[in-house]
Design a protein around this motif. Structure first.
Motif, PDB file in Angstrom:
ATOM      1  N   GLY A 298      -5.903 -21.995 -27.868  1.00 14.45           N
ATOM      2  CA  GLY A 298      -6.344 -21.521 -29.187  1.00 14.45           C
ATOM      3  C   GLY A 298      -5.534 -20.321 -29.660  1.00 14.45           C
ATOM      4  O   GLY A 298      -5.178 -20.211 -30.842  1.00 14.45           O
TER       5      GLY A 298
ATOM      6  N   ARG B 199      -1.911 -21.497 -30.510  1.00 15.49           N
ATOM      7  CA  ARG B 199      -1.843 -22.304 -31.728  1.00 15.49           C
ATOM      8  C   ARG B 199      -2.227 -21.531 -32.985  1.00 15.49           C
ATOM      9  O   ARG B 199      -2.274 -22.093 -34.076  1.00 15.49           O
TER      10      ARG B 199
ATOM     11  N   LEU C 157      -5.113 -19.992 -33.775  1.00 17.93           N
ATOM     12  CA  LEU C 157      -6.437 -20.352 -34.309  1.00 17.93           C
ATOM     13  C   LEU C 157      -7.487 -19.258 -34.140  1.00 17.93           C
ATOM     14  O   LEU C 157      -8.666 -19.494 -34.424  1.00 17.93           O
TER      15      LEU C 157
ATOM     16  N   GLY D  14      -8.088 -16.555 -35.896  1.00 16.28           N
ATOM     17  CA  GLY D  14      -8.715 -16.219 -37.179  1.00 16.28           C
ATOM     18  C   GLY D  14      -9.664 -17.306 -37.649  1.00 16.28           C
ATOM     19  O   GLY D  14     -10.790 -17.036 -38.058  1.00 16.28           O
ATOM     20  N   ASP D  15      -9.214 -18.560 -37.582  1.00 18.87           N
ATOM     21  CA  ASP D  15     -10.056 -19.680 -38.017  1.00 18.87           C
ATOM     22  C   ASP D  15     -11.345 -19.742 -37.209  1.00 18.87           C
ATOM     23  O   ASP D  15     -12.437 -19.928 -37.757  1.00 18.87           O
ATOM     24  N   ILE D  16     -11.207 -19.586 -35.893  1.00 20.87           N
ATOM     25  CA  ILE D  16     -12.389 -19.711 -35.025  1.00 20.87           C
ATOM     26  C   ILE D  16     -13.362 -18.566 -35.295  1.00 20.87           C
ATOM     27  O   ILE D  16     -14.569 -18.793 -35.453  1.00 20.87           O
TER      28      ILE D  16
ATOM     29  N   SER E 229     -13.691 -16.939 -38.040  1.00 16.27           N
ATOM     30  CA  SER E 229     -14.265 -17.179 -39.374  1.00 16.27           C
ATOM     31  C   SER E 229     -15.469 -18.100 -39.338  1.00 16.27           C
ATOM     32  O   SER E 229     -16.420 -17.923 -40.089  1.00 16.27           O
ATOM     33  N   ARG E 230     -15.411 -19.102 -38.460  1.00 11.25           N
ATOM     34  CA  ARG E 230     -16.517 -20.059 -38.401  1.00 11.25           C
ATOM     35  C   ARG E 230     -17.817 -19.392 -37.951  1.00 11.25           C
ATOM     36  O   ARG E 230     -18.894 -19.687 -38.475  1.00 11.25           O
TER      37      ARG E 230
ATOM     38  N   ILE F 242     -15.234 -27.157 -33.607  1.00 11.00           N
ATOM     39  CA  ILE F 242     -13.917 -26.583 -33.282  1.00 11.00           C
ATOM     40  C   ILE F 242     -13.116 -27.557 -32.423  1.00 11.00           C
ATOM     41  O   ILE F 242     -11.952 -27.863 -32.715  1.00 11.00           O
TER      42      ILE F 242
ATOM     43  N   ASP G 228     -12.211 -30.745 -34.393  1.00  8.64           N
ATOM     44  CA  ASP G 228     -11.179 -30.572 -35.421  1.00  8.64           C
ATOM     45  C   ASP G 228      -9.791 -30.339 -34.835  1.00  8.64           C
ATOM     46  O   ASP G 228      -8.798 -30.708 -35.454  1.00  8.64           O
ATOM     47  N   TYR G 229      -9.720 -29.695 -33.652  1.00  5.05           N
ATOM     48  CA  TYR G 229      -8.394 -29.248 -33.179  1.00  5.05           C
ATOM     49  C   TYR G 229      -7.941 -29.798 -31.842  1.00  5.05           C
ATOM     50  O   TYR G 229      -6.777 -29.638 -31.504  1.00  5.05           O
TER      51      TYR G 229
END
Ligand code: DAT
Ligand code: MG
Length: 147
Positions: free
Chosen positions: A12, A15, A17, A19-21, A23-24, A101, A104-105
């Motif tokens: 993670g 890659r 991710l 920030g994205d994780i 954010s969720r 998560i 999606d990834y």
């Protein structure tokens, strides 16, 4: 208020991710209590995953989780342990629902992006393993009454 331990795994981080994780979990309404960017020693990884030490994948699991930096976190909120497991998705990303998560990834059962405590016992054990009490920041969000 309930707390859980979440850790973005080396895949993670690599890659991009983080920030994205984060954010969720923010968008869901949970509160960040502690965060640390760190790389696990084999000893810490073996303790963290101690329940799996007899499993055939244990060696690979420890190799992977120590292979690069992780982002370790404590999150707080109502039913955060169960709810964050739902946001994370099934262990095998192939079986994880879209919108989660891992769903999606991820494509690989080993490289499944994030760890989340599975019970209140493992949450307190894992929080204590990774954070000192001074690192846990307690505060109130003004939005609390709307979540
Ligand atoms: P989870 O991370 O969903 O709590 P777990 O505690 O059963 O899953 O396993 C810990 C980690 O070990 C998991 O995130 C990925 C790895 N793992 C589990 N089952 C595996 C398998 N059959 N083959 C390879 N790695 C596995
Ligand atoms: Mg587990």
């Amino acid at each position: 208020m309930e707390r859980t331990y979440l850790m973005i795994k080396p895949d993670g981080v690599q890659r991009g991710l983080i920030g994205d994780i984060i954010s969720r979990f923010e968008a869901k309404g949970f509160t960040l209590v502690a965060g640390k960017f760190t790389q696990l020693s084999r000893e810490l990884a073996e303790t963290h995953y101690g329940e799996h030490k007899e499993r055939p994948f244990f060696g690979n699991l420890v190799d992977f989780i120590t292979s690069g930096p992780v982002f370790a976190m404590v999150w707080e909120g109502e039913n955060v342990i169960k709810s964050s497991r739902t946001l994370v998705g099934a262990t095998n990303p192939i079986e994880a629902a879209p919108g989660t998560i891992r769903g999606d990834y991820g494509v690989h059962v080993g490289m499944n992006l994030i760890h989340g405590s599975d019970s209140s016992e493992s949450a307190s054990r894992e929080i204590d393993l990774f954070f000192s009490s001074e690192e846990l920041v307690t505060y109130e969000k003004t939005l609390k009454q709307w979540i």
